[in-house]
Scaffold this motif. Sequence first.
Motif, PDB file in Angstrom:
ATOM      1  N   VAL A 214      36.882  34.554  39.789  1.00  0.00           N
ATOM      2  CA  VAL A 214      35.663  35.514  40.314  1.00  0.00           C
ATOM      3  C   VAL A 214      35.695  37.029  39.543  1.00  0.00           C
ATOM      4  O   VAL A 214      35.106  37.615  40.108  1.00  0.00           O
ATOM      5  N   LYS A 215      36.387  36.905  38.558  1.00  0.00           N
ATOM      6  CA  LYS A 215      36.446  38.090  37.700  1.00  0.00           C
ATOM      7  C   LYS A 215      36.775  39.432  38.372  1.00  0.00           C
ATOM      8  O   LYS A 215      36.241  40.540  38.206  1.00  0.00           O
ATOM      9  N   SER A 216      37.903  39.161  39.363  1.00  0.00           N
ATOM     10  CA  SER A 216      38.474  40.393  40.070  1.00  0.00           C
ATOM     11  C   SER A 216      39.451  41.409  39.058  1.00  0.00           C
ATOM     12  O   SER A 216      39.901  40.901  38.107  1.00  0.00           O
ATOM     13  N   GLU A 217      39.413  42.550  39.409  1.00  0.00           N
ATOM     14  CA  GLU A 217      40.374  43.364  39.134  1.00  0.00           C
ATOM     15  C   GLU A 217      41.365  43.420  39.574  1.00  0.00           C
ATOM     16  O   GLU A 217      41.484  43.454  40.832  1.00  0.00           O
ATOM     17  N   VAL A 218      42.606  43.439  39.067  1.00  0.00           N
ATOM     18  CA  VAL A 218      44.006  43.084  39.672  1.00  0.00           C
ATOM     19  C   VAL A 218      44.820  44.424  39.379  1.00  0.00           C
ATOM     20  O   VAL A 218      44.915  44.837  38.275  1.00  0.00           O
ATOM     21  N   THR A 219      45.391  44.895  40.585  1.00  0.00           N
ATOM     22  CA  THR A 219      46.307  46.134  40.304  1.00  0.00           C
ATOM     23  C   THR A 219      47.672  45.479  40.621  1.00  0.00           C
ATOM     24  O   THR A 219      48.227  44.942  41.642  1.00  0.00           O
ATOM     25  N   LEU A 220      48.782  45.463  39.527  1.00  0.00           N
ATOM     26  CA  LEU A 220      50.254  44.989  40.190  1.00  0.00           C
ATOM     27  C   LEU A 220      50.988  46.051  40.222  1.00  0.00           C
ATOM     28  O   LEU A 220      51.192  47.200  39.657  1.00  0.00           O
ATOM     29  N   LEU A 221      51.473  46.230  41.410  1.00  0.00           N
ATOM     30  CA  LEU A 221      52.094  47.287  42.286  1.00  0.00           C
ATOM     31  C   LEU A 221      53.663  47.181  42.283  1.00  0.00           C
ATOM     32  O   LEU A 221      54.195  46.036  42.952  1.00  0.00           O
ATOM     33  N   HIS A 222      54.607  48.107  41.524  1.00  0.00           N
ATOM     34  CA  HIS A 222      55.826  47.864  42.148  1.00  0.00           C
ATOM     35  C   HIS A 222      56.313  49.411  42.755  1.00  0.00           C
ATOM     36  O   HIS A 222      55.968  50.376  42.057  1.00  0.00           O
TER      37      HIS A 222
END
Length: 109
Positions: free
Chosen positions: A29-37
């Motif tokens: 779906v062409k989403s924007e992903v934020t990888l959080l630590h």
Amino acid sequence: MFQRILVPVDLTEKSLAAADIAFGLAQSVKSEVTLLHVIETIEHVAFDEMKDFYRRLETSARKGLQEFSEKFAARGLRVSPLVTYGHRTRGIVDAAIAHQAELIIMASH
């Protein structure tokens, strides 16, 4: 569908599964992903007293997030690594609000 996905990761193999699910969804779906630590701070100890320790943790976390991000970037997907400090639950909620996440994908214990 979901345009902004937040993926809290502890940089272990377990959280890699959550990142893989986010990858598949983002790809479709062409989403924007934020990888959080979230780096957990030690209660009742001043941040400055542990500054060197936290910096080492942050350096390691940024390296790990970069490795997690490579798969997304290789496919031209929008991915943002994010490192924060504090309590992990509050950090996840704050990041979800700040980044207007529509979906949070995370591994279970």
